[in-house]
Design an enzyme around this catalytic site. Structure first.
Site, PDB file in Angstrom:
ATOM      1  N   HIS A  99       0.848  -1.194   0.000  1.00 54.46           N
ATOM      2  CA  HIS A  99       0.000   0.000   0.000  1.00 54.46           C
ATOM      3  C   HIS A  99       0.877   1.235   0.000  1.00 54.46           C
ATOM      4  O   HIS A  99       2.106   1.145   0.110  1.00 54.46           O
ATOM      5  CB  HIS A  99      -0.989  -0.005   1.166  1.00 54.46           C
ATOM      6  CG  HIS A  99      -0.381   0.061   2.530  1.00 54.46           C
ATOM      7  ND1 HIS A  99       0.391  -0.953   3.062  1.00 54.46           N
ATOM      8  CD2 HIS A  99      -0.450   1.019   3.504  1.00 54.46           C
ATOM      9  CE1 HIS A  99       0.777  -0.624   4.288  1.00 54.46           C
ATOM     10  NE2 HIS A  99       0.280   0.562   4.574  1.00 54.46           N
ATOM     11  N   HIS A 106       1.371   3.967   1.970  1.00 55.43           N
ATOM     12  CA  HIS A 106       1.863   4.744   3.108  1.00 55.43           C
ATOM     13  C   HIS A 106       3.384   4.906   3.056  1.00 55.43           C
ATOM     14  O   HIS A 106       4.102   3.986   2.655  1.00 55.43           O
ATOM     15  CB  HIS A 106       1.437   4.099   4.423  1.00 55.43           C
ATOM     16  CG  HIS A 106      -0.009   4.341   4.754  1.00 55.43           C
ATOM     17  ND1 HIS A 106      -0.693   3.594   5.691  1.00 55.43           N
ATOM     18  CD2 HIS A 106      -0.906   5.240   4.268  1.00 55.43           C
ATOM     19  CE1 HIS A 106      -1.950   4.039   5.769  1.00 55.43           C
ATOM     20  NE2 HIS A 106      -2.085   5.024   4.912  1.00 55.43           N
ATOM     21  N   ASP A 110       5.741   4.849   5.170  1.00 54.10           N
ATOM     22  CA  ASP A 110       6.602   3.879   5.858  1.00 54.10           C
ATOM     23  C   ASP A 110       6.609   2.514   5.170  1.00 54.10           C
ATOM     24  O   ASP A 110       7.147   1.544   5.715  1.00 54.10           O
ATOM     25  CB  ASP A 110       6.217   3.753   7.339  1.00 54.10           C
ATOM     26  CG  ASP A 110       4.807   3.215   7.565  1.00 54.10           C
ATOM     27  OD1 ASP A 110       3.951   3.402   6.667  1.00 54.10           O
ATOM     28  OD2 ASP A 110       4.560   2.607   8.622  1.00 54.10           O
ATOM     29  N   HIS A 111       6.060   2.456   3.966  1.00 56.24           N
ATOM     30  CA  HIS A 111       6.124   1.245   3.146  1.00 56.24           C
ATOM     31  C   HIS A 111       6.723   1.509   1.764  1.00 56.24           C
ATOM     32  O   HIS A 111       7.169   0.571   1.102  1.00 56.24           O
ATOM     33  CB  HIS A 111       4.723   0.633   2.988  1.00 56.24           C
ATOM     34  CG  HIS A 111       4.180   0.099   4.276  1.00 56.24           C
ATOM     35  ND1 HIS A 111       4.108  -1.248   4.581  1.00 56.24           N
ATOM     36  CD2 HIS A 111       3.710   0.744   5.377  1.00 56.24           C
ATOM     37  CE1 HIS A 111       3.616  -1.403   5.790  1.00 56.24           C
ATOM     38  NE2 HIS A 111       3.360  -0.206   6.294  1.00 56.24           N
ATOM     39  N   HIS A 125      -7.422  -1.190   5.834  1.00 54.81           N
ATOM     40  CA  HIS A 125      -6.408  -0.256   6.333  1.00 54.81           C
ATOM     41  C   HIS A 125      -6.308   0.921   5.367  1.00 54.81           C
ATOM     42  O   HIS A 125      -6.292   2.081   5.779  1.00 54.81           O
ATOM     43  CB  HIS A 125      -5.073  -0.985   6.464  1.00 54.81           C
ATOM     44  CG  HIS A 125      -3.943  -0.123   6.938  1.00 54.81           C
ATOM     45  ND1 HIS A 125      -3.915   0.455   8.190  1.00 54.81           N
ATOM     46  CD2 HIS A 125      -2.789   0.251   6.326  1.00 54.81           C
ATOM     47  CE1 HIS A 125      -2.794   1.149   8.321  1.00 54.81           C
ATOM     48  NE2 HIS A 125      -2.098   1.052   7.208  1.00 54.81           N
ATOM     49  N   ASP A 158      -0.059  -4.052   6.399  1.00 53.52           N
ATOM     50  CA  ASP A 158      -0.694  -3.626   7.649  1.00 53.52           C
ATOM     51  C   ASP A 158      -2.120  -4.159   7.776  1.00 53.52           C
ATOM     52  O   ASP A 158      -2.947  -3.565   8.468  1.00 53.52           O
ATOM     53  CB  ASP A 158      -0.723  -2.094   7.736  1.00 53.52           C
ATOM     54  CG  ASP A 158       0.649  -1.489   7.976  1.00 53.52           C
ATOM     55  OD1 ASP A 158       1.615  -2.244   8.198  1.00 53.52           O
ATOM     56  OD2 ASP A 158       0.764  -0.248   7.927  1.00 53.52           O
ATOM     57  N   HIS A 179       5.185  -4.555  11.031  1.00 48.48           N
ATOM     58  CA  HIS A 179       5.525  -3.805  12.246  1.00 48.48           C
ATOM     59  C   HIS A 179       5.703  -4.738  13.438  1.00 48.48           C
ATOM     60  O   HIS A 179       5.054  -5.785  13.536  1.00 48.48           O
ATOM     61  CB  HIS A 179       4.425  -2.794  12.585  1.00 48.48           C
ATOM     62  CG  HIS A 179       4.307  -1.673  11.607  1.00 48.48           C
ATOM     63  ND1 HIS A 179       5.079  -0.538  11.681  1.00 48.48           N
ATOM     64  CD2 HIS A 179       3.502  -1.520  10.523  1.00 48.48           C
ATOM     65  CE1 HIS A 179       4.751   0.278  10.686  1.00 48.48           C
ATOM     66  NE2 HIS A 179       3.796  -0.298   9.976  1.00 48.48           N
TER      67      HIS A 179
END
Length: 257
Positions: free
Chosen positions: A54, A56, A58-59, A113, A137, A175
Site C-alpha cells: 500500500h 503509506h 513507511d512502506h 487499512h 498492515d 511492524h
C-alpha cells in the site's frame, strides 16, 4: 527463496527476498533505502522488483532511491493505488500472480487499512509445509491495522480471505507491535490459555530483543482477536454475534487502548 527481515524506522520491517541461484532480490515494502542497499551489498545481489502492499510512506519511502540504484527494477502495487506509489509500473488486482525465484505469488485485494491494500501469498513449494504471506498492515501478529480508508465490513472480508489460508502460513507483517497487541487481546479474552501462553513467550522474546515476526497463521487464529470475530467469548465481550459489529467494536476499543 530466502527471506531476510530488515529492521527500519522505529518499528518497521522490510522483507528482502533472495534467489541465491541467480543472486537476484526483491523487496517488500521498503520503508527506507539504506537497510536494503546494505543487505544487497552483503549479498552481492541485484534488486529486480519492489512489491508494495500500500501507499503509506513507511512502506514506499525507499522506492525512489532504490530505483536510482537499480533502474531496471519493476515496482508492483495495487491497481487502486495508481498515482500514490512512487515509481509504480504494475497495477495488481485480486487473483493476479507475480513471479520471483521460480515461485509464484497470488495477489489478494484486502482493503480496510487503506482502500487499495493488497497482499502477496507464496504457497508452499513441493516438499515444504510453509507458505509465505506478505500482508503489510492488514494482519499484525496479535492484531490488525487501523481503518484509515476502509470500513469494518471491508476489513472482515479482507481478513477472512487471509485467515482461510493454511495454518502453516508464515505471516510477514510490517511492524513489531506484537507485545502491545497481545496486551489488548488479553483484555478481550482473558481466559484464552493459548493467548496467555503466547503473551508469556512474546514477553520473553522482546525482553531479549528478539523479533516476533513472522508469526504462524495457525497461532493467529487461536490468539488474535481480529481473526476471532466468530469466537463465542469475543462475541460475548463485544455484546454481539454479528461479525462486522464485533470487529468494529474490537477495532474501536483497540484504537483507544
Amino acid at each position: 527463496m530466502k527471506i531476510l527481515r530488515l529492521p527500519a524506522l522505529s518499528d518497521n520491517y522490510i522483507f528482502l527476498l533472495h534467489d541465491p541461484q541467480e543472486n537476484i532480490a526483491a523487496v517488500v515494502d521498503p520503508a527506507q533505502p539504506q537497510p536494503v542497499l546494505e543487505c544487497l551489498k552483503e549479498l552481492g545481489a541485484s534488486l529486480v522488483a519492489i512489491f508494495n502492499t500500500h501507499h503509506h510512506q513507511d512502506h514506499v519511502g525507499g522506492n525512489r532511491e532504490l530505483m536510482q540504484h537499480f533502474p531496471d527494477l519493476t515496482v508492483y502495487g495495487g491497481e487502486q493505488d495508481r498515482g500514490r506509489i512512487p515509481g509504480q509500473q504494475v497495477f495488481l488486482t485480486e487473483g493476479d500472480r507475480v513471479k520471483f525465484a521460480h515461485r509464484e505469488a497470488e495477489v489478494f485485494f484486502v482493503p480496510g487499512h487503506t482502500k487499495a491494500h493488497i497482499a502477496y501469498y507464496f504457497p508452499p513449494t513441493e516438499g515444504q509445509d510453509t507458505g509465505e504471506l506478505f500482508c503489510g498492515d492488514t494482519i499484525f501478529a496479535g492484531g490488525c491495522g487501523r481503518l484509515f480508508e476502509g470500513t469494518p465490513a471491508q476489513m472482515v472480508d479482507s481478513i477472512g480471505k487471509l485467515r482461510a489460508l493454511p495454518d502453516h502460513t508464515r505471516v510477514w507483517c510490517a511492524h513489531e507491535y506484537t507485545l502491545n497487541n497481545l496486551k489488548f487481546a488479553l483484555t478481550v479474552e482473558p481466559e484464552n490459555s493459548d493467548l496467555q501462553n503466547r503473551y508469556s513467550q512474546v514477553q520473553m522474546a522482546r525482553s531479549q530483543g528478539e523479533a516476533t515476526v513472522p508469526s504462524l497463521l495457525g497461532i493467529e487464529k487461536l490468539t488474535n482477536p481480529f481473526l476471532r470475530w466468530d469466537s463465542p467469548a469475543i462475541q460475548s465481550a463485544m455484546n454481539s454475534d454479528d461479525a462486522v459489529q464485533v470487529f468494529g467494536r474490537l477495532r474501536g476499543k483497540k484504537d483507544h487502548f
